[in-house]
Design a protein around this motif. Structure first.
Motif, short mmCIF file in Angstrom:
data_model
loop_
_atom_site.label_atom_id
_atom_site.label_comp_id
_atom_site.label_asym_id
_atom_site.label_seq_id
_atom_site.Cartn_x
_atom_site.Cartn_y
_atom_site.Cartn_z
N ALA A 1 0.81 -1.22 0.00
CA ALA A 1 0.00 0.00 0.00
C ALA A 1 0.85 1.27 0.00
O ALA A 1 0.31 2.37 -0.10
N LEU A 2 2.16 1.13 0.10
CA LEU A 2 3.03 2.30 0.15
C LEU A 2 3.24 2.89 -1.24
O LEU A 2 3.15 2.20 -2.25
N GLU B 1 1.92 11.63 1.07
CA GLU B 1 1.85 10.18 1.30
C GLU B 1 1.00 9.87 2.54
O GLU B 1 0.13 9.00 2.50
N TYR B 2 1.25 10.60 3.62
CA TYR B 2 0.45 10.40 4.84
C TYR B 2 -1.03 10.72 4.59
O TYR B 2 -1.91 10.00 5.06
N LYS C 1 -2.64 7.87 2.81
CA LYS C 1 -2.91 6.75 3.73
C LYS C 1 -4.13 7.05 4.59
O LYS C 1 -4.99 6.19 4.78
N GLN D 1 -7.29 6.51 2.77
CA GLN D 1 -7.59 5.09 2.60
C GLN D 1 -8.00 4.44 3.93
O GLN D 1 -8.28 3.25 3.96
N ILE E 1 -5.99 4.12 6.50
CA ILE E 1 -4.83 3.42 7.04
C ILE E 1 -4.22 4.27 8.15
O ILE E 1 -3.84 5.42 7.93
N THR F 1 -3.87 0.01 11.92
CA THR F 1 -4.32 -0.88 10.85
C THR F 1 -3.58 -2.22 10.88
O THR F 1 -4.18 -3.27 10.72
N PHE G 1 2.20 -0.72 9.81
CA PHE G 1 1.94 0.72 9.74
C PHE G 1 2.31 1.44 11.04
O PHE G 1 2.64 2.61 11.01
N TYR H 1 5.87 1.93 10.33
CA TYR H 1 5.98 2.86 9.21
C TYR H 1 5.81 4.30 9.69
O TYR H 1 6.64 5.16 9.41
N TYR H 2 4.73 4.56 10.43
CA TYR H 2 4.49 5.92 10.91
C TYR H 2 5.52 6.34 11.96
O TYR H 2 5.97 7.49 11.96
#
Length: 182
Positions: free
Chosen positions: A51-52, A107-108, A111, A114, A116, A120, A124, A127-128
């Motif tokens: 999803a990235l 990008e954030y 997400k 979506q 996310i 999620t 993630f 990731y965050y």
């Protein structure tokens, strides 16, 4: 003949190196934790990773590497008493840092649109955490670059470039681990 230690041979200020190594350790531990948790759910991590926005992350890699080059050039220019070019290079490096933040913010936002979030999937959360902490360092680095463009003594530019190169290095480590490794 005086003997010098490896620490004495480092360019710049010792405390800047202490900061850099401590930051690299923090990010290193985060990346190790990410990879360890990935081992518990490789297919879930691979699905979440899909999803990235890899193209944006690749663009951000080029942006940061270019800005690092400009920070290095600024130091070279200042050492040659080319102050205007040094300042311009620092401002351009800072502007590229802002471009990085804009791409990361988009990008954030994508997400979030979506649905996310850090809840999620464990992917993630990491990731965050990792990219957000890095983005905070980019923001700090932009401020440092602008500050040293204003107070452009050689030592200030050297310290600012050291910090900025650390920010670059961390992204060069984060990008493949978070975005590419499956």
């Amino acid at each position: 003949m005086k003997q010098t230690s490896g620490i004495d041979a480092l360019p710049g200020e010792l405390l800047m190196w202490v900061l850099i190594f401590s930051e690299l350790l923090v990010f290193g531990v985060g990346l190790l934790a990410f990879m360890a948790v990935r081992l518990t759910d490789p297919s879930g991590f691979a699905e979440a990773q899909s999803a990235l926005y890899r193209t944006g992350a690749a663009l951000n890699t080029a942006v940061l590497v270019t800005s690092g080059f400009l920070a290095a050039k600024a130091l070279e220019y200042r050492r040659k008493d080319r102050r205007a070019q040094a300042r311009l290079s620092l401002v351009a490096a800072a502007a590229l840092g802002c471009v990085f933040l804009i791409v990361k913010g988009a990008e954030y936002a994508g997400k979030a649109a979506q649905g996310i979030s850090y809840e999620t999937h464990p992917f993630f959360m990491f990731y965050y955490l990792l990219t957000g902490f890095h983005a905070a360092h980019v923001l700090a680095g932009v401020m440092v670059l602008l500050l040293v463009a204003w107070r452009d003594e050689t030592g200030n530019i050297e310290a600012g470039a050291q910090f900025w190169h650390m920010v670059d290095l961390i992204w060069v480590l984060l990008f493949p681990v978070v975005y590419l490794l499956g």
